[in-house]
Design a protein around this motif. Structure first.
Motif, PDB file in Angstrom:
ATOM      1  N   GLU A  95      38.134  38.446  40.947  1.00  0.00           N
ATOM      2  CA  GLU A  95      37.646  37.082  41.241  1.00  0.00           C
ATOM      3  C   GLU A  95      36.246  37.154  41.858  1.00  0.00           C
ATOM      4  O   GLU A  95      35.832  36.246  42.580  1.00  0.00           O
ATOM      5  CB  GLU A  95      38.594  36.367  42.208  1.00  0.00           C
ATOM      6  N   THR A 115      34.367  34.352  40.170  1.00  0.00           N
ATOM      7  CA  THR A 115      35.041  33.048  40.153  1.00  0.00           C
ATOM      8  C   THR A 115      35.519  32.576  41.518  1.00  0.00           C
ATOM      9  O   THR A 115      35.798  31.383  41.692  1.00  0.00           O
ATOM     10  CB  THR A 115      36.270  33.114  39.220  1.00  0.00           C
ATOM     11  N   GLY A 116      35.643  33.486  42.475  1.00  0.00           N
ATOM     12  CA  GLY A 116      36.225  33.141  43.768  1.00  0.00           C
ATOM     13  C   GLY A 116      35.409  32.113  44.531  1.00  0.00           C
ATOM     14  O   GLY A 116      34.202  31.956  44.302  1.00  0.00           O
ATOM     15  N   PHE A 118      40.363  29.684  43.875  1.00  0.00           N
ATOM     16  CA  PHE A 118      40.385  30.930  43.101  1.00  0.00           C
ATOM     17  C   PHE A 118      40.812  30.578  41.679  1.00  0.00           C
ATOM     18  O   PHE A 118      41.684  29.710  41.485  1.00  0.00           O
ATOM     19  CB  PHE A 118      41.336  31.951  43.743  1.00  0.00           C
TER      20      PHE A 118
END
Ligand code: PMP
Length: 427
Positions: A249, A252-253, A261
């Motif tokens: 992640e 994307t986190g 998330f």
């Protein structure tokens, strides 16, 4: 600060930049300050930032709250080794990460960069099985078009073509690659999409320690957004075949896709999770590899009973302090509304590109907007045009894309989408 011609010449002759040649370096733009969503060039020109410095600077630059957190930390301690010592900044950040990440994630390994957190995740998965007396489970399964970093372990699970595996073929460990998901995010699910993955895990699970993949968004390997159903199926297959799931992640986190998330889109959680980039709001390099209690206890049992990794700057107090301040800043902000507004504006603003004959696809998810062309762009020329239009956009390959800071205003975002449409139309 003034960049004299000597400085620029030194840079050109002596400093490597990411993915560049020392013989034919591409132009670099001297930035002398950055504030809010603007980068200030040496000639005084201000550029609206469309890249968040590669997904990291979500709050914009030079944020008083983050500056303050760093000043406060520096006054007590900039760094101290983490071996045999702990400190408040690491504990506070660890608590916050355990609280935020999906259950049952419970333990935190702090490290230096995204690539290192991937190395740590891979080592954890292999050590987990080794401790259980199953050392033959030491290979990985991943999907094509992925990207996980530039160190050797991470590179070995990047897409073999764009990751240029042939250069390092003698030294890279060999892993299993399933076809990349074809079902796009938001499109109807087609069961056949998981077949290639299912075949590989069925045939090789006895030797596979873990699956590693980016959830929902495949970033540097092609900016592809895939169906949450794919991820759900992967989780089920990992459980069925006793294989750990590592979710990267790093890009994307912390909200970029509209969920805190990306794995939340599929309502699943991994056994091991990698975080980086946005973790410090773009201030310092820091990453984390998080695991469930099952994984951490598995590693800590059997032989050797310790996890074999320990970087010099592990848990650096400055990085931990700014990371905590960045997460608090995010959570105190209306980040969901902001991402929704950015998504809507990117959809509208980039839509004119969809009808251009040399554009293959326009896609938007959360605060990520992508225009995919039918052939690679001339990066130096395109970059120059964006700078002339007052925005910082850095294309790669066939992709012209933006992931702006979450705090960007409507007018600045429009400036970015307009510039993308104009520059793409010129190609
Ligand atoms: N994983 C993903 C998904 C990434 O996007 C990146 C960086 N682009 C990395 C890992 C590697 O992180 P770093 O560059 O900090 O080593």
């Amino acid at each position: 600060m003034n960049f004299s011609e000597d400085w620029k010449a030194f840079d050109r002759d002596h400093l490597w930049h990411p993915y560049t040649s020392m013989k034919a370096p591409l132009p670099v733009y001297p930035v002398v300050a950055a504030k809010g969503v603007r980068l200030v060039l040496e000639n005084g020109r201000r550029l609206v930032d469309g890249m968040s410095s590669w997904w990291a600077a979500i709050h914009g630059y030079n944020r008083p709250e983050l500056n303050r957190a760093l000043r406060r930390q520096i006054a007590s301690m900039s760094h101290v080794m983490f071996g045999g010592i702990t400190h408040p900044a690491a504990v506070a950040l660890g608590e916050c990460l355990v609280e935020l990440t999906p259950s049952p994630i419970e333990t935190v390994f702090l490290c230096d960069s995204g690539s290192v957190s991937v190395e740590v995740a891979i080592k954890m998965a292999i050590q987990f099985w080794h401790a259980r007396g199953r050392s033959e489970k030491n290979r990985l399964l991943t999907i094509r078009s992925g990207y996980h970093g530039d160190t050797f372990g991470a590179m070995s699970v990047c897409d073999p073509v764009t990751g240029m595996h042939e250069i390092f073929s003698g030294v890279l460990p060999r892993h299993y690659f399933a076809d990349a998901p074809e079902c796009a995010f938001g499109s109807p699910w087609d069961e056949s999409d998981i077949l290639s993955f299912e075949e590989l895990i069925t045939a090789h699970h006895e030797e596979i320690a873990a699956v590693i993949m980016e959830p929902i968004v495949q970033g540097a390997g092609g900016m592809r957004f895939y169906s949450p159903e794919y991820l759900k199926q992967v989780r089920m297959l990992c459980d069925r075949f006793d294989v750990l799931l590592i979710l990267d992640e790093i890009a994307t986190g912390f909200g970029r896709t509209g969920k805190l998330f990306a794995c939340e889109h599929a309502d699943i959680s991994p056994d091991i999770m990698c975080l980086g980039k946005t973790l410090t709001g773009g201030y310092m390099t820091l990453a984390a590899t998080l695991t469930t209690r099952k994984v951490s206890e598995g590693i800590s049992s059997g032989s050797p009973g310790l996890f074999m990794h320990g970087p010099t700057y592990m848990g650096n107090p400055l990085a931990c302090a700014v990371a905590l301040a960045s997460i608090e800043l995010l959570l105190d902000s209306p980040w969901r509304e902001r991402i929704n507004a950015i998504e809507k504006s990117l959809r509208e603003g980039l839509s004119p590109c969809a009808s251009m004959s040399h554009v293959d696809d326009v896609r938007v998810l959360g605060a990520i907007g992508v225009v995919e062309l039918d052939q690679p762009v001339d990066m130096a020329r395109v970059q120059k045009r964006f700078v002339e239009k007052g925005v910082w956009i850095r294309p790669f390959g066939k992709l012209v894309y933006t992931m702006p800071p979450y705090v960007i205003g409507a007018r600045d975002l429009k400036k970015i989408t307009r510039a993308i449409c104009e520059v793409v139309s010129e190609l």
